[in-house]
Design a protein around this motif. Structure first.
Motif, mmCIF file in Angstrom:
data_model
loop_
_atom_site.group_PDB
_atom_site.id
_atom_site.type_symbol
_atom_site.label_atom_id
_atom_site.label_comp_id
_atom_site.label_asym_id
_atom_site.label_seq_id
_atom_site.Cartn_x
_atom_site.Cartn_y
_atom_site.Cartn_z
ATOM 1 N N SER A 107 1.107 -4.734 3.441
ATOM 2 C CA SER A 107 1.806 -4.625 4.717
ATOM 3 C C SER A 107 3.188 -3.993 4.549
ATOM 4 C CB SER A 107 1.944 -6.010 5.366
ATOM 5 O OG SER A 107 2.704 -6.873 4.535
ATOM 6 N N SER A 108 3.714 -3.950 3.311
ATOM 7 C CA SER A 108 5.022 -3.354 3.069
ATOM 8 C C SER A 108 4.930 -1.850 2.848
ATOM 9 C CB SER A 108 5.679 -4.000 1.842
ATOM 10 O OG SER A 108 5.800 -5.398 2.003
ATOM 11 N N LEU A 109 3.741 -1.344 2.574
ATOM 12 C CA LEU A 109 3.536 0.087 2.373
ATOM 13 C C LEU A 109 2.880 0.686 3.611
ATOM 14 C CD1 LEU A 109 2.174 -0.043 -1.298
ATOM 15 C CD2 LEU A 109 4.411 0.802 -0.581
ATOM 16 N N ARG A 166 -0.772 -2.071 -6.155
ATOM 17 C CA ARG A 166 0.177 -1.933 -5.029
ATOM 18 C C ARG A 166 1.481 -2.665 -5.331
ATOM 19 N NH1 ARG A 166 -4.630 -2.355 -1.627
ATOM 20 N NH2 ARG A 166 -4.345 -4.608 -1.469
ATOM 21 N N GLN A 167 1.377 -3.825 -5.991
ATOM 22 C CA GLN A 167 2.606 -4.532 -6.341
ATOM 23 C C GLN A 167 3.411 -3.737 -7.368
ATOM 24 O OE1 GLN A 167 4.685 -6.356 -4.920
ATOM 25 N NE2 GLN A 167 3.636 -8.333 -4.944
ATOM 26 N N ARG A 168 2.739 -3.035 -8.271
ATOM 27 C CA ARG A 168 3.436 -2.170 -9.213
ATOM 28 C C ARG A 168 4.148 -1.022 -8.485
ATOM 29 N NH1 ARG A 168 1.662 -2.578 -14.736
ATOM 30 N NH2 ARG A 168 0.124 -4.235 -14.967
ATOM 31 N N VAL A 169 3.513 -0.510 -7.436
ATOM 32 C CA VAL A 169 4.145 0.539 -6.626
ATOM 33 C C VAL A 169 5.425 0.004 -5.988
ATOM 34 C CG1 VAL A 169 3.887 1.973 -4.560
ATOM 35 C CG2 VAL A 169 1.997 1.785 -6.200
ATOM 36 N N MET A 170 5.374 -1.234 -5.464
ATOM 37 C CA MET A 170 6.565 -1.830 -4.867
ATOM 38 C C MET A 170 7.669 -2.008 -5.900
ATOM 39 S SD MET A 170 6.089 -2.174 -1.655
ATOM 40 C CE MET A 170 7.578 -3.129 -1.374
#
Length: 625
Positions: A107-109, A166-170
């Motif tokens: 939801s953050s991306l 996705r968490q790594r992207v954040m």
């Protein structure tokens, strides 16, 4: 622990009397009350507490993300008080000097933009840089956070990444400008144990390589005990305990911290009765005269409800807001040996799964039909009265297998026999009768309940749909179920939003119990709950099993929970069961390399193992202020 560097300043972030009041239609919510703390540069500072304790609101106030709130006190960062800075200066600090990693990376991306473009946007917002240079820096950072083939993945979209990726992207987005401080808000919640370990190792590596300071917000006390240098325990907006993480967790000064540790299954022998914190957190609209935790405290004194507790400072650096002078008893003393009787292996089989396979057709590619094999020959039996656990990483097929057993997804091949009936041969009325015998308890206790219907109607739906009871008889059965799972029958006409997370999960359990099913499938039923609420639900499941002879298929990524509640554990990898044994055999002597990988990645806290250390700390600790 972080090695101290004399050239570094004493603190990178310091809060003094931070207070956050949020106006609402119901009144002023006192979200954070007079909280002070300081963070050493290059350290991991943990913030723990139940939902609603003020953890996230505190960090949002630090970041300047609460425009309508009344924020008082001081927050000093690199020589400047963040609470008095103009918005233009705060915008430059956010991302530039202070990064943020949010709990839900999906939801953050933004789903419409590539991950490379979204990370590059941070560079363009804070620096004057051309597109090619920005692309090169983003690809370099994606490689540093462990994204494989970063140049190729630059143009990928968020939905093409797993949760861990996705968490790594954040994290890459938070690190791209090399900030001095990163706030990670529940960065590992709902992730598999192996992915959790990877994310925490990545944050620790970034801390060492870049000198970044990390604020880690989590309700996973085992995780904090293994990585944090210092920790602050919050409750109802108050800072109740604060100090070096090792000392706080091995010998808690405040009854609330001890209660959180006592609620953790890893602190007990498998099958023992957990000791959760009684009651529920208070309303943040009220301002009590005495200790905010007093109504739930097992060690309450006469003056606790009348006067504010003093701040006690101990010789080992731990600070506690409590009237109790002696340190509270170590968590391992609270019923760790009170184990439930070991059950003999039941003979009657509820379900037998033989060579079950599931294959999806994934369309065509250059004229060639593509298939995806999800389950690759599953064999499993579930006996009456036992709990069988399913563990494994996301995508291994756990929930898919559960849906097949429940009759919600047809298998491509294989045989599923429930209560002596071949599921593939059932039709019409037989299917309807079988659905009474298999019920599910879902992971999200709010999303699985209709918010527009009253609780009495939700729990009573199985009776209505199967024509079992109507009118006053149905209402009496629903009230009996509510009482059985620990809900007040007087709340029959309330809506789900009027209940806490733990109470909503009890509603889901009551609904599953309505038709006295032979098998209940629990799909991550406690992963979204705080440890104290989790303990209450686990105790309830065990109690109902003993009283009603229930059978569970229990899916979870929390290995301490699985060990506590399950008789046998099936470890799944890539659509196969790679190991199946009793819980104690799995943990004491795992045979498969993947099982050993899961166990080594699990960040669990076992206070009982350190009982001797905890006792010695209590005996030598002294109050200095």
């Amino acid at each position: 622990m972080t090695l101290w560097n004399a050239s570094l300043p004493l603190t990178i972030l310091e809060a003094k009397g931070l207070t956050v009041d949020i106006p609402t239609e119901d009144g002023v919510v006192h979200a954070v009350r007079n909280v002070s703390f300081s963070i050493r540069p290059g350290s991991i500072f943990g913030i723990a507490g139940e939902s609603g304790s003020g953890k996230s609101v505190l960090t949002q106030a630090v970041m300047g993300l609460l425009p309508n709130a009344d924020i008082r006190g001081e927050v000093w960062f690199e020589g400047r008080n963040l609470l008095s800075l103009p918005q233009s200066d705060m915008r430059r600090l956010r991302g530039g000097r202070i990064g943020m990693v949010f709990q839900d990376p999906l939801s953050s991306l933004h789903p419409f933009y590539t991950i490379g473009a979204q990370i590059a946007e941070v560079l363009h917002a804070h620096e004057t840089i051309d597109r090619e240079a920005a692309r090169a820096r983003v690809i370099d950072m994606l490689g540093k956070v462990g994204i494989p083939s970063p140049a190729e993945r630059f143009d990928s979209y968020p939905h093409q990444f797993s949760g861990g990726m996705r968490q790594r992207v954040m994290i890459a987005m938070a690190l791209i400008l090399n900030p001095a401080l990163i706030i990670a808000d529940e960065p590992t919640t709902a992730l598999d144990v192996t992915v959790q370990a990877q994310i925490i190792d990545l944050l620790d590596t970034m801390r060492r390589d870049f000198g970044t300071t990390i604020i880690l917000i989590t309700h996973d006390l085992g995780l904090l005990s293994s990585v944090a240098d210092d920790v602050m325990v919050m409750y109802a907006g108050n800072r109740l305990e604060y100090g070096p993480a090792r000392n706080v967790f091995r010998s808690p000064a405040h009854p609330y911290t001890a209660g959180l540790l006592r609620s953790t299954p890893a602190s007990y022998a498998p099958g023992a009765q957990l000791v959760p914190i009684k009651g529920r957190p208070p309303s943040l609209l009220a301002t009590p005269a005495g200790c905010i935790f007093a109504p739930r405290c097992s060690e309450q004194l006469a003056d606790c409800t009348k006067q504010r507790p003093p701040l006690r400072v101990y010789s080992d650096g731990v600070e506690s807001l409590c009237l109790l002078e002696p340190r509270t008893a170590p968590p391992s003393l609270a019923g760790a040996a009170e184990t439930i009787e070991v059950k003999t292996t039941p003979s009657e089989q509820i379900a037998r799964i033989e060579d079950v396979r599931l294959t999806y057709h994934a369309g065509s590619f250059f004229g060639q039909k593509r298939t995806l094999e999800v389950l690759k020959g599953i064999d499993l039996t579930i006996a009456r009265g036992e709990t069988v656990g399913l563990v494994g990483e996301s995508g291994c097929g756990k929930s898919t297998l559960a849906r097949i057993v429940a009759g919600l997804t047809p298998a491509t091949s294989g045989k599923i026999n429930v209560l002596g009936h071949d599921m593939s041969h059932l039709k019409g009325r037989e299917w309807r009768e079988m659905r009474r015998q298999i019920q599910l308890v879902f992971q999200d206790p709010f999303g699985s309940l209709n918010p527009r219907r009253r609780v009495g109607a939700i729990i009573g739906d199985p009776f209505r749909l199967h024509g079992v009871a109507a009118g006053e008889e149905r209402r009496e059965k629903v009230r009996h179920l509510m009482e059985m799972v620990g809900l007040n029958p007087e709340h029959y006409n309330r809506f789900p939003a009027e209940f806490s997370g733990g109470q909503r999960q009890r509603i889901g359990i009551a609904r599953a119990l309505a038709l006295n099913p032979a098998l209940i499938i629990c799909d991550e039923p406690v992963s979204a709950l705080d440890v104290s609420i989790q303990a209450q639900v686990l105790n309830l499941l065990k109690e109902l099993q003993r009283e009603l002879g229930l059978t569970y298929l229990f899916i979870s990524h929390d290995l301490s929970v699985v060990r506590h509640i399950c008789d046998r554990i099936a470890v799944m990898q890539g659509g196969k069961i790679v190991e199946l044994a009793s819980s104690e055999q799995i943990f004491a002597n795992p045979q498969h390399s993947y099982t050993r990988t899961l166990l080594s990645a699990s960040k669990t806290l076992s206070v009982a193992d350190d009982d001797g250390v905890a006792r010695s700390l209590i005996e030598t600790r002294q109050v200095t202020a």
